[in-house]
Design an enzyme around this catalytic site. Structure first.
Site, PDB file in Angstrom:
ATOM      1  N   GLU A 284       0.825  -1.204   0.000  1.00  0.00           N
ATOM      2  CA  GLU A 284       0.000   0.000   0.000  1.00  0.00           C
ATOM      3  C   GLU A 284       0.860   1.255   0.000  1.00  0.00           C
ATOM      4  O   GLU A 284       0.414   2.331  -0.362  1.00  0.00           O
ATOM      5  CB  GLU A 284      -0.935   0.004   1.228  1.00  0.00           C
ATOM      6  CG  GLU A 284      -2.399   0.049   0.839  1.00  0.00           C
ATOM      7  CD  GLU A 284      -3.356   0.040   2.033  1.00  0.00           C
ATOM      8  OE1 GLU A 284      -2.917  -0.089   3.187  1.00  0.00           O
ATOM      9  OE2 GLU A 284      -4.563   0.181   1.790  1.00  0.00           O
ATOM     10  N   HIS A 305       6.263 -26.650  -2.164  1.00  0.00           N
ATOM     11  CA  HIS A 305       5.584 -27.711  -2.906  1.00  0.00           C
ATOM     12  C   HIS A 305       4.488 -27.139  -3.798  1.00  0.00           C
ATOM     13  O   HIS A 305       3.624 -27.868  -4.270  1.00  0.00           O
ATOM     14  CB  HIS A 305       5.018 -28.745  -1.929  1.00  0.00           C
ATOM     15  CG  HIS A 305       6.103 -29.389  -1.116  1.00  0.00           C
ATOM     16  ND1 HIS A 305       6.627 -30.621  -1.410  1.00  0.00           N
ATOM     17  CD2 HIS A 305       6.807 -28.929  -0.052  1.00  0.00           C
ATOM     18  CE1 HIS A 305       7.591 -30.906  -0.535  1.00  0.00           C
ATOM     19  NE2 HIS A 305       7.719 -29.890   0.297  1.00  0.00           N
ATOM     20  N   LYS A 419     -13.854   1.497  -3.825  1.00  0.00           N
ATOM     21  CA  LYS A 419     -14.934   1.906  -2.909  1.00  0.00           C
ATOM     22  C   LYS A 419     -15.996   2.698  -3.668  1.00  0.00           C
ATOM     23  O   LYS A 419     -17.188   2.471  -3.501  1.00  0.00           O
ATOM     24  CB  LYS A 419     -14.378   2.761  -1.768  1.00  0.00           C
ATOM     25  CG  LYS A 419     -13.575   1.966  -0.759  1.00  0.00           C
ATOM     26  CD  LYS A 419     -13.211   2.839   0.430  1.00  0.00           C
ATOM     27  CE  LYS A 419     -12.239   2.151   1.343  1.00  0.00           C
ATOM     28  NZ  LYS A 419     -11.641   3.045   2.317  1.00  0.00           N
TER      29      LYS A 419
HETATM   30  O1  PA5 Z   1      -3.216   1.427   5.826  1.00  0.00           O
HETATM   31  C1  PA5 Z   1      -4.332   1.929   5.736  1.00  0.00           C
HETATM   32  O2  PA5 Z   1      -4.510   3.143   5.895  1.00  0.00           O
HETATM   33  C2  PA5 Z   1      -5.541   1.084   5.403  1.00  0.00           C
HETATM   34  O3  PA5 Z   1      -5.194  -0.255   5.204  1.00  0.00           O
HETATM   35  C3  PA5 Z   1      -6.575   1.168   6.519  1.00  0.00           C
HETATM   36  O4  PA5 Z   1      -5.984   0.740   7.722  1.00  0.00           O
HETATM   37  C4  PA5 Z   1      -7.815   0.331   6.210  1.00  0.00           C
HETATM   38  O5  PA5 Z   1      -8.385   0.732   5.003  1.00  0.00           O
HETATM   39  C5  PA5 Z   1      -8.840   0.441   7.330  1.00  0.00           C
HETATM   40  O6  PA5 Z   1      -9.211   1.771   7.510  1.00  0.00           O
HETATM   41  P1  PA5 Z   1      -9.973   2.275   8.795  1.00  0.00           P
HETATM   42  O7  PA5 Z   1      -9.074   2.082   9.972  1.00  0.00           O
HETATM   43  O8  PA5 Z   1     -10.266   3.706   8.534  1.00  0.00           O
HETATM   44  O9  PA5 Z   1     -11.226   1.440   8.925  1.00  0.00           O
END
Ligand code: PA5
Length: 429
Positions: A284, A305, A419
């Protein structure tokens, strides 16, 4: 401590390639330090180690002890950065079967109705002594609006309200931003206990905030030791960043050489979730502007494997990162068997840990021979201290490496695209 060895990866680079990348990594680290790089407003994960908040650690520790004394089940409801870090540490330091404290169960990290239905039925089942289960729930969402988490929380909250009407506000703990989001409205309305996620710490960098620390503490891990080893690692790397710079530089130079995949792997099944956390941290953070290496995960020797074949002989576009543990907490030693009918007596006297270690060395050698640049990260022992060091080392390495790629490590604009499409299909206004 954790140790990183990049020598088996640097062999694949020309000297000047590494030198140039190292200079870039050094400049990147300076930008992080003087807050002049992209996303500099998201460096709270460093600030909280520079200036630890003991009061929060105390509060988490004492609430976790209380919960450990009262709960049979502790539900951690969150996704992404609000799920993976806690799970990584709980699994790395916990047991494979059963546990001393409350059973930790995850929810809100996908949208399986079957999972949630079965979870509720499981919660409703009595314990062996005929008593009902005592359940506590920690909902974690920085935005307070993430659909997977919010939907699971709605279902679980209703069940908890019916089951524990008298002390529901003690049993539901919310970890979210200081202000905003639907979760904050529910906290005000129902008086749930709240922990704050600092505004300047993004989800995947938040494991050392209450996001990760409360579930980790409830699982029985000493979070003060974990946190303070991260603090020591922070201090050490501020003074002597050679190791983290070499790692980031090697990764960046390999990327520039055309490597587009980093296989994050371990021979310890307890570290599978830790490689999952690392996958998110890297993926990310680096995967944007059409740049970055795709972080894949593999769990060895199981996956030798399956995708082991591909790693050995498939498209030569990958590097590999081995996460290893030097000493075993528990193991079994192979006994000599009269008759040796299974032909395994040549291993008698050796422990599974020793055999697994040889499997690692053999795999490392084979993959290097197969032209895969390999980085080896070794953790002395699986305990709170070393995992604390591991977490900060990789957070810093990720930020430096992303600055080498010239991307903002701390945002995730691409996540919004699915989203938007999904909400449109679901008719959200
Ligand atoms: O690293 C990040 O920012 C994301 O993976 C969030 O943690 C994830 O989308 C969850 O978001 P939130 O804590 O707002 O529910």
């Amino acid at each position: 401590m954790i140790k990183t060895d990049v020598t088996q990866a640097r062999k694949f680079l020309a000297g000047d390639e590494f030198t140039a990348a190292f200079e870039k990594a050094s400049t990147a680290f300076e930008k992080i330090k003087n807050r002049s790089g992209k996303g500099a407003e998201w460096l709270g994960w460093r600030d909280m180690l520079a200036d630890p908040n003991d009061a929060i650690l105390e509060e988490i520790d004492s609430l976790a002890n209380k919960i450990r004394g009262k709960a049979d089940v502790f539900i951690v409801c969150g996704i992404g950065g609000s799920h993976l870090g806690a799970r990584a540490v709980v699994e790395a330091l916990g047991s494979f079967f059963g546990c001393e404290g409350p059973e930790i169960i995850y929810a809100g990290h996908q949208m399986s109705g079957k999972y949630l239905k079965e979870l509720v039925s499981y919660l409703e089942q009595s314990k062996a002594d005929g008593e009902p289960k005592s359940v506590y729930l920690n909902v974690i969402s920085k935005s307070g609006t993430t659909l997977e988490t919010a939907l699971a929380f709605r279902v679980l909250r209703k069940w908890m309200n019916n089951r524990f009407p008298d002390d529901i506000s003690d049993r539901i703990i919310c970890t979210t931003s200081k202000e905003g989001g639907a979760l904050n409205e529910l906290i005000v309305e129902h008086g749930y206990k709240k922990f704050i996620i600092p505004d300047d710490v993004g989800g995947r960098f938040s494991v050392l905030t209450p996001v990760g620390l409360l579930p980790i503490a409830v699982s029985g891990v000493d979070v003060k030791t974990l946190f303070y080893e991260a603090v020591s690692t922070y201090e050490k790397l501020e003074d002597d960043p050679q190791e983290v710079l070499e790692y980031a530089a090697t990764k960046y130079a390999l990327y520039q050489r055309g490597k587009s995949l980093d296989v994050l792997t371990t021979f310890d099944p307890q570290l599978k979730a830790l490689t999952g956390w690392l996958q998110q941290l890297l993926g990310e953070s680096e995967g944007k502007e059409e740049k970055g290496m795709f972080p894949a995960t593999a769990s060895f020797s199981t996956d030798l494997h399956s995708i082991g074949q591909f790693i050995q002989q498939g498209t030569r576009n990958m590097m590999e990162t081995f996460i290893t543990v030097r000493s075993a907490r528990k193991s079994i030693t192979i006994e000599e068997l009269p008759g040796n009918h299974d032909g395994l007596n040549y291993l008698s006297g050796q422990s599974f840990h020793e055999i697994n270690t040889q499997a690692f060395y053999g795999t490392l050698k084979a993959h290097i021979n197969g032209d895969v640049p390999c980085v080896v990260v070794s953790i002395d022992k699986l305990n709170a201290q070393h995992i604390g060091a591991f977490i900060y080392f990789f957070e810093l390495m990720t930020a430096i490496y992303c600055y080498c790629l010239e991307v903002n490590p701390f945002n995730q604009p691409g996540v919004e695209d699915y989203k938007e499409e999904m909400y449109q299909l679901l008719g959200k206004r």
